[in-house]
Design a protein around this motif. Structure first.
Motif, mmCIF file in Angstrom:
data_model
loop_
_atom_site.group_PDB
_atom_site.id
_atom_site.type_symbol
_atom_site.label_atom_id
_atom_site.label_comp_id
_atom_site.label_asym_id
_atom_site.label_seq_id
_atom_site.Cartn_x
_atom_site.Cartn_y
_atom_site.Cartn_z
ATOM 1 N N THR A 1 0.917 -1.337 -0.095
ATOM 2 C CA THR A 1 -0.028 -0.054 -0.100
ATOM 3 C C THR A 1 0.776 1.066 0.094
ATOM 4 O OG1 THR A 1 -1.621 -1.244 1.297
ATOM 5 C CG2 THR A 1 -1.825 1.196 1.349
ATOM 6 N N LEU A 2 2.033 1.277 0.780
ATOM 7 C CA LEU A 2 2.755 2.496 0.921
ATOM 8 C C LEU A 2 3.604 2.632 -0.452
ATOM 9 C CD1 LEU A 2 4.341 1.906 4.386
ATOM 10 C CD2 LEU A 2 3.160 3.878 3.651
ATOM 11 N N LEU A 3 3.704 1.542 -1.130
ATOM 12 C CA LEU A 3 4.331 1.662 -2.529
ATOM 13 C C LEU A 3 3.607 2.502 -3.842
ATOM 14 C CD1 LEU A 3 6.232 -1.841 -2.816
ATOM 15 C CD2 LEU A 3 7.401 0.611 -2.818
ATOM 16 N N HIS A 4 2.246 2.839 -3.249
ATOM 17 C CA HIS A 4 1.737 3.975 -4.109
ATOM 18 C C HIS A 4 2.301 5.159 -4.094
ATOM 19 C CE1 HIS A 4 -2.212 1.866 -5.113
ATOM 20 N NE2 HIS A 4 -2.305 1.341 -3.778
ATOM 21 N N ASN A 5 3.127 5.559 -3.380
ATOM 22 C CA ASN A 5 4.036 6.503 -3.061
ATOM 23 C C ASN A 5 5.451 6.450 -2.588
ATOM 24 O OD1 ASN A 5 5.108 9.166 -1.584
ATOM 25 N ND2 ASN A 5 3.798 9.891 -3.122
ATOM 26 N N VAL A 6 6.460 6.311 -3.305
ATOM 27 C CA VAL A 6 7.538 5.832 -2.936
ATOM 28 C C VAL A 6 8.165 6.840 -1.783
ATOM 29 C CG1 VAL A 6 10.204 5.540 -3.521
ATOM 30 C CG2 VAL A 6 8.343 4.890 -5.045
ATOM 31 N N ASN A 7 8.065 7.978 -1.508
ATOM 32 C CA ASN A 7 8.387 8.668 -0.466
ATOM 33 C C ASN A 7 7.754 8.228 1.012
ATOM 34 O OD1 ASN A 7 10.266 10.561 -1.772
ATOM 35 N ND2 ASN A 7 8.528 11.738 -2.349
ATOM 36 N N PHE B 1 6.508 5.482 1.458
ATOM 37 C CA PHE B 1 7.099 3.988 1.504
ATOM 38 C C PHE B 1 8.585 4.219 2.326
ATOM 39 C CE2 PHE B 1 10.016 0.565 0.192
ATOM 40 C CZ PHE B 1 9.592 -0.552 0.661
ATOM 41 N N ASN B 2 9.563 5.005 1.834
ATOM 42 C CA ASN B 2 10.698 5.318 2.511
ATOM 43 C C ASN B 2 10.463 5.640 3.800
ATOM 44 O OD1 ASN B 2 12.256 4.391 0.108
ATOM 45 N ND2 ASN B 2 12.444 6.194 -0.912
ATOM 46 N N VAL B 3 9.722 6.750 4.029
ATOM 47 C CA VAL B 3 9.568 7.464 5.592
ATOM 48 C C VAL B 3 9.149 6.354 6.352
ATOM 49 C CG1 VAL B 3 8.183 8.805 6.900
ATOM 50 C CG2 VAL B 3 9.268 9.720 4.615
ATOM 51 N N MET B 4 8.343 5.481 6.080
ATOM 52 C CA MET B 4 7.705 4.513 6.803
ATOM 53 C C MET B 4 8.520 3.344 7.036
ATOM 54 S SD MET B 4 4.908 5.724 8.212
ATOM 55 C CE MET B 4 4.107 4.273 8.928
ATOM 56 N N ASN B 5 9.533 3.068 6.288
ATOM 57 C CA ASN B 5 10.527 2.193 6.455
ATOM 58 C C ASN B 5 11.635 2.614 7.441
ATOM 59 O OD1 ASN B 5 9.834 -0.245 5.002
ATOM 60 N ND2 ASN B 5 10.447 0.332 2.996
ATOM 61 N N GLY B 6 11.602 3.997 8.011
ATOM 62 C CA GLY B 6 12.249 4.142 9.017
ATOM 63 C C GLY B 6 12.120 3.187 10.189
ATOM 64 N N PHE B 7 11.021 2.708 10.225
ATOM 65 C CA PHE B 7 10.796 1.713 11.289
ATOM 66 C C PHE B 7 11.851 0.945 11.363
ATOM 67 C CE2 PHE B 7 9.334 -2.428 12.626
ATOM 68 C CZ PHE B 7 8.863 -2.105 14.070
ATOM 69 N N HIS B 8 12.227 0.006 10.148
ATOM 70 C CA HIS B 8 13.118 -0.960 10.099
ATOM 71 C C HIS B 8 14.404 -0.391 10.497
ATOM 72 C CE1 HIS B 8 10.469 -4.017 8.909
ATOM 73 N NE2 HIS B 8 9.958 -3.014 8.022
ATOM 74 N N VAL B 9 14.785 0.708 10.102
ATOM 75 C CA VAL B 9 16.120 1.464 10.408
ATOM 76 C C VAL B 9 16.439 1.584 11.878
ATOM 77 C CG1 VAL B 9 17.596 3.482 10.103
ATOM 78 C CG2 VAL B 9 16.239 2.416 8.197
ATOM 79 N N LEU C 1 11.641 4.443 18.185
ATOM 80 C CA LEU C 1 10.886 3.154 17.766
ATOM 81 C C LEU C 1 9.669 2.944 17.950
ATOM 82 C CD1 LEU C 1 11.183 0.161 16.632
ATOM 83 C CD2 LEU C 1 11.907 -0.623 18.839
ATOM 84 N N ALA C 2 9.317 3.544 19.391
ATOM 85 C CA ALA C 2 7.846 3.642 19.835
ATOM 86 C C ALA C 2 7.032 4.602 18.750
ATOM 87 C CB ALA C 2 7.644 4.175 20.992
ATOM 88 N N ALA C 3 7.636 5.580 18.508
ATOM 89 C CA ALA C 3 7.113 6.687 17.494
ATOM 90 C C ALA C 3 6.590 6.040 16.048
ATOM 91 C CB ALA C 3 7.591 8.080 17.338
ATOM 92 N N MET C 4 7.533 5.086 15.683
ATOM 93 C CA MET C 4 7.345 4.598 14.335
ATOM 94 C C MET C 4 6.358 3.701 14.453
ATOM 95 S SD MET C 4 9.089 6.486 12.332
ATOM 96 C CE MET C 4 9.040 5.304 10.761
ATOM 97 N N MET C 5 6.475 2.754 15.801
ATOM 98 C CA MET C 5 5.488 1.831 15.593
ATOM 99 C C MET C 5 4.161 2.352 15.979
ATOM 100 S SD MET C 5 5.418 -1.550 16.100
ATOM 101 C CE MET C 5 4.277 -1.586 14.731
ATOM 102 N N VAL C 6 3.796 3.490 16.555
ATOM 103 C CA VAL C 6 2.738 4.138 16.572
ATOM 104 C C VAL C 6 2.048 4.647 15.267
ATOM 105 C CG1 VAL C 6 1.263 6.046 17.543
ATOM 106 C CG2 VAL C 6 2.850 4.900 18.911
ATOM 107 N N ALA C 7 3.133 5.179 14.467
ATOM 108 C CA ALA C 7 2.912 5.538 13.113
ATOM 109 C C ALA C 7 2.247 4.371 12.363
ATOM 110 C CB ALA C 7 4.136 6.322 12.410
#
Length: 163
Positions: free
Chosen positions: A35-41, A43-51, A145-151
């Motif tokens: 779903t995020l891949l509808h928009n790469v930006n 997708f990249n922001v939300m992948n900050g969770f993995h980082v 990490l908590a903030a990214m999980m909530v997002a």
């Protein structure tokens, strides 16, 4: 039914296909990612969770991270994220409800629940408890990490992402 359907690979932009192909080298692509891949930006922001998750694993065990993320997701009533982290815990042979947690795990779970429930009610005494185990840099990582999980919880819940 999801409010926005996951994008099919053949309908992705070249940039999205590239991001997708890079991502699958490291992890499984789920409906949230599609779903995020509808928009790469996005997708990249939300992948900050993995980082930030990888950074947390430099000083927390994988179990500690999974307990923390499950506690946040469960408290937020995010069915998709709760199911993912419950599966991780099950794979580790852990029952969240019966586990006798270490003091570090108890502090992380309590903090995670409070962040999810009402971040305005993370009081100094709880933060002082965390300081017994973690330095400032580590607390920044844990809070990020908590903030990214909530997002992620918000994204999945609002768009009714299917597991």
């Amino acid at each position: 039914m999801a409010r926005i359907e996951p994008i099919k690979y053949e309908k992705m932009s070249a940039e999205a296909k590239s991001a997708h192909d890079e991502y699958i080298k490291k992890s499984k692509v789920n409906n949230m990612k599609l779903t995020l891949l509808h928009n790469v930006n996005a997708f990249n922001v939300m992948n900050g969770f993995h980082v930030i998750c990888d950074e947390a694993k430099s000083f927390l065990s994988e179990l500690d991270v999974n307990l923390f993320c499950y506690a946040i997701s469960f408290e937020n009533d995010c069915m998709a994220c709760s199911a993912v982290f419950k599966a991780f815990l099950d794979k580790q042979g852990v029952d969240f409800d019966t586990l006798i947690m270490t003091p570090v795990q108890q502090a992380l779970v309590s903090f995670g629940r409070n962040v999810a429930d009402n971040p305005h009610e993370v009081f100094d005494d709880q933060f002082d408890e965390l300081r017994e185990f973690f330095n400032n840099e580590q607390l920044v990582v844990i809070t990020s990490l908590a903030a990214m999980m909530v997002a992620s919880n918000i994204f999945n819940t609002v768009l009714d992402i299917e597991i």
